[in-house]
Scaffold this active site. Structure first.
Site, mmCIF file in Angstrom:
data_model
loop_
_atom_site.group_PDB
_atom_site.id
_atom_site.type_symbol
_atom_site.label_atom_id
_atom_site.label_comp_id
_atom_site.label_asym_id
_atom_site.label_seq_id
_atom_site.Cartn_x
_atom_site.Cartn_y
_atom_site.Cartn_z
ATOM 1 C CG ASP A 112 72.263 26.758 44.191
ATOM 2 O OD1 ASP A 112 71.426 26.211 44.928
ATOM 3 O OD2 ASP A 112 73.396 26.270 43.982
ATOM 4 C CD GLU A 151 68.027 27.667 43.893
ATOM 5 O OE1 GLU A 151 68.444 26.907 44.785
ATOM 6 O OE2 GLU A 151 68.084 27.366 42.673
#
Length: 241
Positions: free
Chosen positions: A47, A119
């Site tokens: 992320d 992610e």
């Protein structure tokens, strides 16, 4: 786990078997297999890399955009909706290790699971190859969304938009009716947006907030198709006005 050779080809980068397996291990699978490590730490890492890569590109490529517009575009392309669309193009869902409950509820196609796994894969590439390779993959997969008008619409705060529309058109009170299902470690929610007592859009998510946001977005789409709402950024006008 399904043979991952094809997935690695689509990603355009190699990931060692152990790290790849970790990136594809959803917490529901880990819970059913004695609490083995999940992909959540890799998701946390990915992320950050995703956010930096997109922010850096936006900043360098758009010298005339304001901070607010840059933030809006970043929010759009790193949203659950955008990341899930990328994951579906790569068929990531076919490779995710899921618990039986998630399998029964088609977890491999849930936007939240797909986005989180994407992610985690970014984080895995970073661990295996470093920042430049991870960033290159991010921009190859996510970069095209920076020029996608529909994807940029994902950055809209749909709940606020619906509140403004309902007030302006005097459609009535807004109510989100939310139901949850699944075990505590893997809850999912479904929201139905009612305006003036009438049911409009629906949405699903890993949290009530996400489900409500999707329901609001779906309502905007329904109103737009009915001719009562323009595309994001336009000025609303009732049908026939």
């Amino acid at each position: 786990m399904k043979n991952t050779e094809e997935l690695l080809k689509r990603l355009g980068v190699d990931i060692d078997a152990e790290t790849l397996r970790l990136a594809l291990t959803h917490r529901s699978y880990a819970y059913e297999h004695g609490g083995i490590p999940t992909n959540e730490r890799l998701e946390f890492l990915g992320d950050s890399i995703l956010g930096f890569s997109v922010t850096d590109t936006l900043y360098r490529d758009n010298p005339d955009l304001s901070e607010g517009e840059l933030a809006k575009r970043r929010s759009a392309v790193v949203s659950t909706k955008a990341l899930a669309s990328v994951a579906r193009q790569l068929n990531v869902g076919d490779y995710i290790l899921l618990g039986q409950g998630e399998k029964l509820t088609n977890g491999k196609d849930k936007s939240s699971i797909l986005a989180d796994t994407t992610e985690a894969l970014i984080g895995a590439v970073y661990l295996c190859h470093g920042m430049e390779t991870a960033r290159s993959m991010v921009m190859r997969l996510i970069g095209p969304l920076l020029h996608d008008a529909e994807a940029l619409g994902a950055g809209t705060d749909w709940k606020t938009s619906i509140q403004e529309i309902a007030a302006a058109r005097k459609l009535g009170d807004i109510e989100y009716r939310v139901t949850g299902s699944g075990p505590d470690h893997s809850r999912s929610f479904v929201a139905v947006l009612h305006i003036g007592g009438r049911a409009y859009g629906t949405g699903t998510g890993r949290s009530k907030k996400d489900a409500e946001q999707e329901a609001a977005a779906d309502t905007c789409r329904l109103l737009r198709e009915a001719g009562t709402l323009p595309v994001p950024g336009g000025s609303a006008s009732p049908a026939g006005a």
